[in-house]
Design an enzyme around this catalytic site. Sequence first.
Site, mmCIF file in Angstrom:
data_model
loop_
_atom_site.group_PDB
_atom_site.id
_atom_site.type_symbol
_atom_site.label_atom_id
_atom_site.label_comp_id
_atom_site.label_asym_id
_atom_site.label_seq_id
_atom_site.Cartn_x
_atom_site.Cartn_y
_atom_site.Cartn_z
ATOM 1 N N CYS A 38 0.784 -1.232 0.000
ATOM 2 C CA CYS A 38 0.000 0.000 0.000
ATOM 3 C C CYS A 38 0.820 1.289 0.000
ATOM 4 C CB CYS A 38 -1.059 0.008 1.090
ATOM 5 S SG CYS A 38 -0.679 -0.922 2.558
ATOM 6 N N ARG A 96 7.613 -10.927 5.015
ATOM 7 C CA ARG A 96 7.311 -10.770 6.439
ATOM 8 C C ARG A 96 8.093 -11.794 7.235
ATOM 9 N NH1 ARG A 96 0.750 -9.901 5.812
ATOM 10 N NH2 ARG A 96 0.976 -8.181 4.312
ATOM 11 N N GLN A 125 0.915 -10.924 -3.356
ATOM 12 C CA GLN A 125 -0.507 -10.622 -3.235
ATOM 13 C C GLN A 125 -1.033 -10.158 -4.588
ATOM 14 O OE1 GLN A 125 0.110 -7.551 -0.217
ATOM 15 N NE2 GLN A 125 -1.055 -8.804 1.220
ATOM 16 N N ASP A 148 -2.710 -7.761 -5.319
ATOM 17 C CA ASP A 148 -3.090 -6.610 -4.518
ATOM 18 C C ASP A 148 -3.648 -5.476 -5.380
ATOM 19 O OD1 ASP A 148 -3.342 -5.358 -2.126
ATOM 20 O OD2 ASP A 148 -1.198 -5.080 -1.758
ATOM 21 N N HIS A 165 -5.216 -1.178 -4.678
ATOM 22 C CA HIS A 165 -5.676 -0.133 -3.770
ATOM 23 C C HIS A 165 -6.572 0.804 -4.536
ATOM 24 C CE1 HIS A 165 -2.201 -1.887 -1.777
ATOM 25 N NE2 HIS A 165 -2.960 -1.726 -0.703
ATOM 26 N N LYS A 215 -11.863 -5.243 8.003
ATOM 27 C CA LYS A 215 -11.788 -5.984 6.744
ATOM 28 C C LYS A 215 -12.817 -7.091 6.659
ATOM 29 C CE LYS A 215 -8.014 -8.713 8.608
ATOM 30 N NZ LYS A 215 -7.034 -9.685 8.186
ATOM 31 N N HIS A 244 -8.347 -1.552 0.350
ATOM 32 C CA HIS A 244 -7.300 -2.513 0.025
ATOM 33 C C HIS A 244 -8.024 -3.822 -0.293
ATOM 34 C CE1 HIS A 244 -4.225 -0.383 2.795
ATOM 35 N NE2 HIS A 244 -5.373 0.246 3.004
#
Length: 688
Positions: free
Chosen positions: A362, A391, A409, A411, A413, A496, A542
């Site tokens: 993000c 991570r 991900q 991902d 946004h 979420k 997200h």
Amino acid sequence: MVSVRLPDGSVKEFNRSVTPLDVASDIGPGLAKAAIAAEVDGQQVGLDYALPDDGEVALKLFTKKNSEALSIMRHSAAHVMARAVMRIKKGVQLAFGPVKGEQFYYDFEVDEPITEDDFPAIEKEMKAIIKKNEPFERIERPRDEALQICKDMRQKLKVEHIESGLADHESLSFYQQGEFLDLCRGPHVPSAGAIGAVKLLFVAGAYWKNDASNKQLQRLYATAFFDKADLANYVERMAEAQKRDHRVLGRKHGFFHIDEMVGQGLILWAPKGAYVRQKLQEFIHLHLQRQGYDQVFTPHIGKLDLYKTSGHFPYYQDSQYPPLINHDQLKKLADEGCTCSDLSNSMKSGEIDGYLLKPMNCPHHIKIFDAQQRSYRDLPIRLAEFGTVYRWEQSGEIGGLTRVRGFTQDDAHLFVTEDQVADELAGCLELVKIVFAAVGMDDYSVRVGLRDPDSSKYVGDPANWDKAELACREAAKTLGKPFIEEPGEAAFYGPKIDFVVNDCIGRKWQLGTVQVDYNLPERFDLSYIGADNKHHRPIMIHRAPFGSMERFIGVLIEHFAGAFPLWLAPEQIRLMTVSEKSEDYGREVEQRLKAAGFKVHGDFRPEKLGSKIRDAQMELIPYMAVVGPRDAESGTLSLRDRVDGDLGALTIDETIAKLQKEVEEKVVKQKFANTGVIAEEGETQNEY
RNA sequence: GCUGUUGUAGCUCAGUGGUAGAGCACUUCCUUGGUAAGGAAGAGGUCAUGGGUUCAAGUCCCAUCAACAGCUCCA
């Protein structure tokens, strides 16, 4: 006089004090013998429970046929196990012993650890106790007396529990079985003989009251069934479930590899796994285009400052790889006499500027949004990237594809105005549904993760949180599926909606996620120019429909038991010749199928056809194309479906048309029988 | 990170302190075949890594690394 209403609607009346057992006897001696426990007005009780003398009660009697009876029996088995352990080990302190799914456990504090070597002795002792068939006797005592009993028995964990956890209970109950007395809410089976077959499973560590800051106890897991055959069936089911474990299948079929020299939790995608991932990415990419997303790319690292601003560094530092520092900086620190511990401290406090392997995408996407002035006319802006993040997961958590240290991900946004939140959320949820539908996964559950009001790990204004949580809740309602709300499951920046599935051994994994975020836009001071010519704060969404490609494919491998449908299969057709005589024709057919866009592999080995078919079956190839002299003559191939077997001769064009249609429709051929592994339910906590 | 278990051939696994084993896979040869295993031969090992005990360690002890199960954690 008491009226006892039975499940069939009939009512029995008694002029005396009766127990469920008395009622059972009144109905028939067979039932009295078969009864295990009962439920009175919705509350589980033992057969010796005293029903009220007057009024009306609803009574259900449980026999071996009821699943409730099975859990009650397992709980009794936990007592028997604890009793056996106390006979074998010295100084055993009892904690809790509840039922969990198909298993039960008991937590102990012991001087000398229990190991698997102790299992035969414990099991033998349990069997002896079961054979002796002593009754479980319920004993109720006022709280003070109960406390004294536990003190007298030197059961300090029980004492602590009565003093803290049960402070508001006036009366407490114990269950006694021979020399074994345990504080317990019950109910239990009438006597130990009701317990059928038991099996110890494994020993593990568990923290007292599930708190890692408390001492660690030893948890002994076991299972029990009324019937030996049921136990054997359970063992078999577990073994079957293991066969579809993605780690087993991943190795067997070469989907991915994890190498010690590369590092724990770092996935090497082998060609076959990479192909599946590629196909999934292509698939979702199409839908991203339809929904108006823009593709972006961002690097794997970013400066610490970025993550200080976002909050990732302060809030999740322990789960990140430490910052990367440049050579000059390191040399300067050394020249200044900086010690290792100084370095460690300044890194922790964020004094040393470095680069962080990105834990989330993000912040980078935010910077793309913020790189130019935005108008309300531009919104919503949807930035998508298959972004790889890193991570530092605890070593004990890492495993297979489902929990890793580096993952990608799918991902994106979305930067939206307040008015657009609901519609955009709906679009995101739609995408998640499309993904699940495409692979035929319908056994997912929905969880709305909210902030934990008692925690300080969340950033931002509570009023914004309320708005975001409301938006999530409202969006979740539109799914038309029941969902659970879980406080404490939110991200630090916002609530979420998570999509959760079970793996082959019943563990739950979060896949898709959609999150509403009022906070990061604020932390980065994002704005757009509104119709009123003033600055306004956008809201971020997200979302990642797959979640992580690694985890999703791990679960997907188990979902299909390694047998991917045609549209995802890394090898779609295995072309095989009946003998080497047909090799030329075989290669011609192979080329034509390849030219039509299929993943084909030609098997021209000098093996018998049966052997080639067997190999292709074992490798879970969806289709086999057999060619021999007859086919060469007629310009056909003999198509064999992995599931349905021989389909007979087809022309090459017919084959291509048939298979292209199957790819197009994303047909999922085989439904696999569920392994029957029961997903972990909340445990029944009978120990109060 | 914690508790317990396990690391032997590419895979699945045997192996009693005394010469390193099997099945499958692999390579080569023979077999030329029509819908789930044709036959033979060969190659493949620093027994996870590092220490220790012992005349002698795959085997016993310690440490490290990793995997598995369960806790705890999971933006």
